[in-house]
Design an enzyme around this catalytic site. Structure first.
Site, PDB file in Angstrom:
ATOM      1  N   ASN A  11       0.863  -1.189   0.000  1.00  0.00           N
ATOM      2  CA  ASN A  11       0.000   0.000   0.000  1.00  0.00           C
ATOM      3  C   ASN A  11       0.897   1.236   0.000  1.00  0.00           C
ATOM      4  O   ASN A  11       1.448   1.599   1.036  1.00  0.00           O
ATOM      5  CB  ASN A  11      -0.906  -0.005   1.233  1.00  0.00           C
ATOM      6  CG  ASN A  11      -1.727   1.272   1.313  1.00  0.00           C
ATOM      7  OD1 ASN A  11      -1.936   1.948   0.301  1.00  0.00           O
ATOM      8  ND2 ASN A  11      -2.197   1.603   2.508  1.00  0.00           N
ATOM      9  N   TRP A  12       0.988   1.858  -1.151  1.00  0.00           N
ATOM     10  CA  TRP A  12       1.884   3.021  -1.263  1.00  0.00           C
ATOM     11  C   TRP A  12       1.250   4.311  -0.748  1.00  0.00           C
ATOM     12  O   TRP A  12       1.910   5.354  -0.720  1.00  0.00           O
ATOM     13  CB  TRP A  12       2.304   3.225  -2.722  1.00  0.00           C
ATOM     14  CG  TRP A  12       3.239   2.162  -3.228  1.00  0.00           C
ATOM     15  CD1 TRP A  12       3.860   1.184  -2.489  1.00  0.00           C
ATOM     16  CD2 TRP A  12       3.660   1.965  -4.580  1.00  0.00           C
ATOM     17  NE1 TRP A  12       4.630   0.394  -3.301  1.00  0.00           N
ATOM     18  CE2 TRP A  12       4.531   0.863  -4.589  1.00  0.00           C
ATOM     19  CE3 TRP A  12       3.389   2.620  -5.780  1.00  0.00           C
ATOM     20  CZ2 TRP A  12       5.135   0.397  -5.763  1.00  0.00           C
ATOM     21  CZ3 TRP A  12       3.984   2.152  -6.946  1.00  0.00           C
ATOM     22  CH2 TRP A  12       4.850   1.067  -6.934  1.00  0.00           C
ATOM     23  N   LYS A  13      -0.025   4.250  -0.397  1.00  0.00           N
ATOM     24  CA  LYS A  13      -0.721   5.460   0.076  1.00  0.00           C
ATOM     25  C   LYS A  13      -0.512   6.589  -0.942  1.00  0.00           C
ATOM     26  O   LYS A  13      -0.486   6.332  -2.138  1.00  0.00           O
ATOM     27  CB  LYS A  13      -0.237   5.859   1.473  1.00  0.00           C
ATOM     28  CG  LYS A  13      -0.120   4.660   2.417  1.00  0.00           C
ATOM     29  CD  LYS A  13       0.126   5.052   3.831  1.00  0.00           C
ATOM     30  CE  LYS A  13       0.447   3.819   4.653  1.00  0.00           C
ATOM     31  NZ  LYS A  13       0.032   3.904   6.025  1.00  0.00           N
ATOM     32  N   HIS A  96      -9.617   1.151   4.338  1.00  0.00           N
ATOM     33  CA  HIS A  96      -8.358   1.397   5.049  1.00  0.00           C
ATOM     34  C   HIS A  96      -8.615   2.384   6.181  1.00  0.00           C
ATOM     35  O   HIS A  96      -9.406   3.314   6.035  1.00  0.00           O
ATOM     36  CB  HIS A  96      -7.304   1.952   4.075  1.00  0.00           C
ATOM     37  CG  HIS A  96      -5.936   1.957   4.685  1.00  0.00           C
ATOM     38  ND1 HIS A  96      -5.515   2.942   5.550  1.00  0.00           N
ATOM     39  CD2 HIS A  96      -4.901   1.081   4.579  1.00  0.00           C
ATOM     40  CE1 HIS A  96      -4.280   2.665   5.946  1.00  0.00           C
ATOM     41  NE2 HIS A  96      -3.889   1.546   5.368  1.00  0.00           N
ATOM     42  N   GLU A  98      -7.027   4.812   7.274  1.00  0.00           N
ATOM     43  CA  GLU A  98      -6.790   6.238   6.955  1.00  0.00           C
ATOM     44  C   GLU A  98      -7.996   6.829   6.234  1.00  0.00           C
ATOM     45  O   GLU A  98      -8.316   8.007   6.407  1.00  0.00           O
ATOM     46  CB  GLU A  98      -5.498   6.380   6.129  1.00  0.00           C
ATOM     47  CG  GLU A  98      -4.271   6.157   7.007  1.00  0.00           C
ATOM     48  CD  GLU A  98      -3.038   5.680   6.269  1.00  0.00           C
ATOM     49  OE1 GLU A  98      -3.001   5.756   5.035  1.00  0.00           O
ATOM     50  OE2 GLU A  98      -2.103   5.212   6.953  1.00  0.00           O
ATOM     51  N   GLU A 168      -5.694  -4.753  10.453  1.00  0.00           N
ATOM     52  CA  GLU A 168      -4.705  -3.685  10.641  1.00  0.00           C
ATOM     53  C   GLU A 168      -5.050  -2.893  11.905  1.00  0.00           C
ATOM     54  O   GLU A 168      -5.861  -1.958  11.856  1.00  0.00           O
ATOM     55  CB  GLU A 168      -4.723  -2.738   9.447  1.00  0.00           C
ATOM     56  CG  GLU A 168      -4.356  -3.406   8.143  1.00  0.00           C
ATOM     57  CD  GLU A 168      -3.671  -2.428   7.196  1.00  0.00           C
ATOM     58  OE1 GLU A 168      -2.551  -2.734   6.790  1.00  0.00           O
ATOM     59  OE2 GLU A 168      -4.239  -1.363   6.911  1.00  0.00           O
ATOM     60  N   GLY A 174       1.937   2.622  10.580  1.00  0.00           N
ATOM     61  CA  GLY A 174       2.846   3.757  10.408  1.00  0.00           C
ATOM     62  C   GLY A 174       3.488   4.231  11.703  1.00  0.00           C
ATOM     63  O   GLY A 174       4.066   5.314  11.753  1.00  0.00           O
ATOM     64  N   SER A 212       3.141  -1.798  10.398  1.00  0.00           N
ATOM     65  CA  SER A 212       4.587  -1.758  10.616  1.00  0.00           C
ATOM     66  C   SER A 212       5.271  -3.101  10.322  1.00  0.00           C
ATOM     67  O   SER A 212       6.192  -3.513  11.031  1.00  0.00           O
ATOM     68  CB  SER A 212       4.902  -1.275  12.037  1.00  0.00           C
ATOM     69  OG  SER A 212       4.394   0.035  12.229  1.00  0.00           O
ATOM     70  N   GLY A 233       2.729  -0.971   4.338  1.00  0.00           N
ATOM     71  CA  GLY A 233       2.749   0.438   3.973  1.00  0.00           C
ATOM     72  C   GLY A 233       4.179   0.917   3.782  1.00  0.00           C
ATOM     73  O   GLY A 233       4.794   0.729   2.728  1.00  0.00           O
ATOM     74  N   GLY A 234       4.743   1.536   4.816  1.00  0.00           N
ATOM     75  CA  GLY A 234       6.061   2.177   4.725  1.00  0.00           C
ATOM     76  C   GLY A 234       7.141   1.309   4.093  1.00  0.00           C
ATOM     77  O   GLY A 234       7.881   1.765   3.214  1.00  0.00           O
TER      78      GLY A 234
HETATM   79  C1  PEP Z   1      -0.875   0.339   5.745  1.00  0.00           C
HETATM   80  O1  PEP Z   1      -0.798   1.429   5.183  1.00  0.00           O
HETATM   81  O2  PEP Z   1      -1.821  -0.399   5.479  1.00  0.00           O
HETATM   82  C2  PEP Z   1       0.164  -0.031   6.699  1.00  0.00           C
HETATM   83  C3  PEP Z   1       0.046  -1.172   7.323  1.00  0.00           C
HETATM   84  O3  PEP Z   1       1.198   0.865   6.876  1.00  0.00           O
HETATM   85  P1  PEP Z   1       2.592   0.568   7.652  1.00  0.00           P
HETATM   86  O4  PEP Z   1       3.114  -0.742   7.132  1.00  0.00           O
HETATM   87  O5  PEP Z   1       3.450   1.726   7.296  1.00  0.00           O
HETATM   88  O6  PEP Z   1       2.269   0.480   9.111  1.00  0.00           O
END
Ligand code: PEP
Length: 249
Positions: A11-13, A96, A98, A168, A174, A212, A233-234
């Site tokens: 997930n590049w957001k 998601h 966010e 999640e 994040g 994370s 994500g990150g």
């Molecule tokens: C996400 O955006 O779904 C996510 C899990 O981000 P991160 O891995 O950065 O916590």
């Protein structure tokens, strides 16, 4: 894990221009030629076409990060399932945290979006998870039950296996604070029980952990019996890290 193929999604957001996305794909593909896992990239809308073109024939599939439930209409700024399908998108992230937190995404809307995605032929990646306050108050299972029951309310049992669920926990997204493998396994096993209660083949549903995930913790998380992969994500922004997570599954 039962006979479920591991599923790793990036997930590049709101990161990467189309040019940056192209560079990423060129760097990623040679690193994951041996994988038999499902690998899905979720770029921003503007990079979808570029990523689809560059990953053609590689087995890597492409997902959008959201969609509207209607096929078309007066919904300025929105994108529909047929529009995504037309350019070769195969899956879509829905719910998601966010989007729930910052853009008012509701379970009511998701109850329309999930069946709309299925009807169009897109694979929904439905995100669920509790806040830190809910976990501290012992409400994790209540939150998961409510989200899954509402968001999947209009999904027929026969369709259930076409959905991917991502657990999640919001406090882990994040933040660098990963759920322990035991916490993630416990929540995901509970989510699978909720799915079982809805009928259909709950044991065929891939349920991912997200929050994370990094190369260093991916292996032990995905070794848990009910954790079928990761939504990253990150750590998905760097091809070497993402490839290492794909390999860890
Ligand atoms: C996400 O955006 O779904 C996510 C899990 O981000 P991160 O891995 O950065 O916590």
């Amino acid at each position: 894990m039962a006979d479920r193929i591991p599923y790793i999604a990036a997930n590049w957001k709101m990161h990467k221009t189309a040019a940056e996305a192209a560079e990423f794909v060129e760097s990623l593909l040679p690193r994951i030629t041996a994988t038999e896992n499902d690998v899905v990239l979720c770029p921003p809308y503007t990079a979808l076409g570029e990523v689809i073109e560059r990953s053609r024939g590689s087995g890597v599939r492409v997902a959008a990060q959201n969609m509207h439930e209607a096929e078309s209409g007066a919904f300025t700024g929105e994108v529909s399932a047929p529009m995504l399908l037309e350019i070769g998108v195969e899956a879509v992230v829905l719910g998601h945290s966010e989007r729930r937190q910052h853009f008012g995404e509701t379970d009511k809307a998701l109850a329309h979006k999930v069946p709309a995605a299925l009807a169009a032929g897109l694979e929904p990646i439905l995100c669920v998870g509790e806040t830190e306050e809910a976990r501290d108050a012992g409400q994790t299972e209540g939150v998961l039950e409510r989200q899954l029951q509402s968001d999947l309310a209009a999904v027929e049992p026969a369709e259930l296996a076409r959905i991917v669920v991502a657990y999640e926990p919001i406090w882990a997204i994040g933040t660098g604070r990963t759920a322990t493998p035991e916490q993630a396994q416990e929540a995901i096993a509970f989510a699978r029980d909720v799915l079982r209660g809805r009928g259909g083949d709950a044991d065929a549903v891939r349920i991912l952990y997200g929050g994370s995930v990094k190369p260093a913790n991916a292996g032990e998380l995905m070794a848990q019996p009910d954790i079928d992969g990761a939504l990253v994500g990150g750590a998905s922004l760097e091809p070497g890290d993402f490839a290492a997570i794909v390999e860890a599954a």
